[in-house]
Design a protein around this motif. Structure first.
Motif, PDB file in Angstrom:
ATOM      1  N   ARG A  84      -7.092   5.048  -2.162  1.00 22.82           N
ATOM      2  CA  ARG A  84      -8.092   4.003  -1.928  1.00 22.82           C
ATOM      3  C   ARG A  84      -8.752   3.525  -3.220  1.00 22.82           C
ATOM      4  N   ALA A  85      -8.961   4.419  -4.181  1.00 19.05           N
ATOM      5  CA  ALA A  85      -9.587   4.004  -5.438  1.00 19.05           C
ATOM      6  C   ALA A  85      -8.704   3.014  -6.183  1.00 19.05           C
ATOM      7  N   ILE A  89     -11.717  -1.583   2.602  1.00 22.39           N
ATOM      8  CA  ILE A  89     -10.827  -1.679   1.447  1.00 22.39           C
ATOM      9  C   ILE A  89     -10.276  -3.096   1.334  1.00 22.39           C
ATOM     10  N   CYS A  90      -9.950  -3.709   2.462  1.00 26.58           N
ATOM     11  CA  CYS A  90      -9.449  -5.078   2.445  1.00 26.58           C
ATOM     12  C   CYS A  90      -9.851  -5.779   3.744  1.00 26.58           C
ATOM     13  N   LEU A 135      -7.697   0.784   6.599  1.00 29.59           N
ATOM     14  CA  LEU A 135      -8.058   0.042   5.395  1.00 29.59           C
ATOM     15  C   LEU A 135      -9.033  -1.085   5.706  1.00 29.59           C
ATOM     16  N   ARG A 193      -8.723  -0.340  -4.288  1.00 31.87           N
ATOM     17  CA  ARG A 193      -9.941  -1.095  -4.591  1.00 31.87           C
ATOM     18  C   ARG A 193      -9.843  -1.744  -5.968  1.00 31.87           C
ATOM     19  N   ASP A 194      -9.348  -0.977  -6.929  1.00 34.37           N
ATOM     20  CA  ASP A 194      -9.247  -1.473  -8.295  1.00 34.37           C
ATOM     21  C   ASP A 194      -8.363  -2.718  -8.365  1.00 34.37           C
ATOM     22  N   THR A 242     -12.530   0.430   6.840  1.00 31.81           N
ATOM     23  CA  THR A 242     -13.329   1.070   5.785  1.00 31.81           C
ATOM     24  C   THR A 242     -13.684   0.107   4.664  1.00 31.81           C
ATOM     25  N   SER A 278       0.815  -1.224   0.000  1.00 37.80           N
ATOM     26  CA  SER A 278       0.000   0.000   0.000  1.00 37.80           C
ATOM     27  C   SER A 278       0.843   1.267   0.000  1.00 37.80           C
ATOM     28  N   GLY A 288      -9.589  -5.892  -6.633  1.00 35.42           N
ATOM     29  CA  GLY A 288     -10.717  -6.517  -7.313  1.00 35.42           C
ATOM     30  C   GLY A 288     -10.309  -7.372  -8.499  1.00 35.42           C
TER      31      GLY A 288
END
Length: 375
Positions: free
Chosen positions: A30-31, A61-62, A56, A34-35, A59, A24, A38
């Protein structure tokens, strides 16, 4: 984003079926996290602080955050041990019994959630009893016996569960880049790297076996953007880490086995013309962390033919540029740069513009844009 897509696909191919844990610190957005999470082939985050990992995981994210470094952040530890949901999704890093003592000082084992623990094996190359060294000064755990001893200490302590071993390879990223401009130094560094790789492979396998005799490990993490191709071949490694190669900063130009495409840039306007062969752009002093030197400076990328002024480099308020192209630039024109490292630009700018082809697809806040500072 086209370069991001290509780099993401290349990393998966070079991982040879092993999942990639996203570093990270190289992204800090964060965008983009996420991308990438995924996509097939990517699983979990290697965070750089405990407070970041908690954010993270908290929220969404992971749901699998491994903290790359030991933490002495008592507030973050207190938050983690008081929340079983977070404790099940965050793994802390230790390389000393003192790290366990610090957690117990924050909250006694019977009064808190059980914490997931990973041990950190030092992967630097050393000779002459440590007086000659290539690689970052990370963990004091170098020998399999050292790691096994700490593994037994973790296994015997209530409130902790040993789940992983990390053996991150910082040597190629740090040392080969410093040597890249000198032919003799570069050859010497390559020779040392080759010998270091052979020794590390055997040492890492022995360390994994020693720890598995103590506990059932969920994962053995290793790699790095510039060494992922080689590390993927090691049978004892169950997952790889990478992040910088997704954005392709200057320091990934030495990657082993593939060349990431440059994906992240920043642009500075021309504001002065001191002479016919020199232009000055506003700002630019975005120097990467590490040992000070030319290898930590940003590099003019477009238009071609520009270079930093030798005696000024990149400045906080202005950066002069020389070269044949300078004569054709007018006040207000933009010069595009590549940063030496990935991620650190997110501490300077509050957003990244995500461009695909000629279209601006989105503007995504960085950690700074989210109002987060984890260091």
């Amino acid at each position: 984003m086209d370069a991001w897509d290509a780099n993401a696909a290349d990393l998966v191919r070079h991982a040879k079926g092993k999942p990639i844990r996203v570093v990270s610190a190289a992204i800090r957005n964060r965008a983009l996290l996420r991308d990438i999470l995924g996509r097939d082939g990517y699983q979990g985050v290697l965070s750089y602080t405990l407070s970041e990992a908690i954010w993270l995981a908290g929220t969404g994210i992971c749901d699998d955050a491994l903290v790359a470094y030991p933490s002495a952040d008592r507030r973050a530890i207190s938050r983690l041990v008081s929340d079983e949901h977070l404790a099940a999704r965050v793994t802390i890093m230790v390389d000393d019994v003192a790290h366990l003592d610090l957690v117990d000082a924050v909250a006694a084992p019977e009064a808190r959630a059980e914490l997931r623990v990973c041990l950190d094996l030092d992967c630097s190359w050393q000779a002459l009893r440590g007086r000659l060294r290539f690689g970052a000064r990370r963990s004091p755990l170098r020998k399999p016996d050292d790691v096994a001893r700490l593994a037994r200490a973790v296994a015997s302590r209530p409130g902790f569960r040993l789940v992983g071993l990390m053996a991150y390879e910082s040597q190629p990223a740090d040392d080969l880049w410093r040597a890249k401009r000198g032919r003799i130094r570069r050859r010497l560094a390559r020779l040392i790297q080759k010998r270091g790789e052979q020794r590390l492979t055997a040492r890492r396998a022995a360390a994994v076996e020693a720890v598995r005799n103590v506990a059932d490990l969920e994962f053995v993490n290793a790699g790095g953007s510039v060494s992922i191709t080689r590390t993927a071949d090691e049978s004892c490694v169950t997952e790889l880490s990478a992040g910088s190669a997704l954005l392709g900063p200057m320091q990934t130009d030495i990657a082993d086995g593939f060349m990431p495409r440059p994906a992240a840039f920043f642009a500075l306007p021309v504001v002065r013309r001191p002479s016919a062969s020199v232009v000055t752009v506003a700002g630019g002093g975005y120097v990467a962390s590490g040992t000070a030197g030319e290898h930590q400076l940003p590099t003019p990328w477009l238009p071609d033919g520009l270079r930093l002024a030798r005696h000024e480099g990149a400045g906080q308020t202005q950066t002069p540029l020389r070269g044949a192209t300078a004569a054709s630039l007018a006040i207000g024109d933009l010069v595009w740069f590549r940063h030496a490292k990935a991620g650190e630009l997110a501490e300077r700018f509050d957003s990244y513009h995500l461009v695909r082809g000629e279209r601006l697809m989105d503007t995504a806040p960085t950690y700074r844009g989210d109002g987060k500072t984890f260091m």
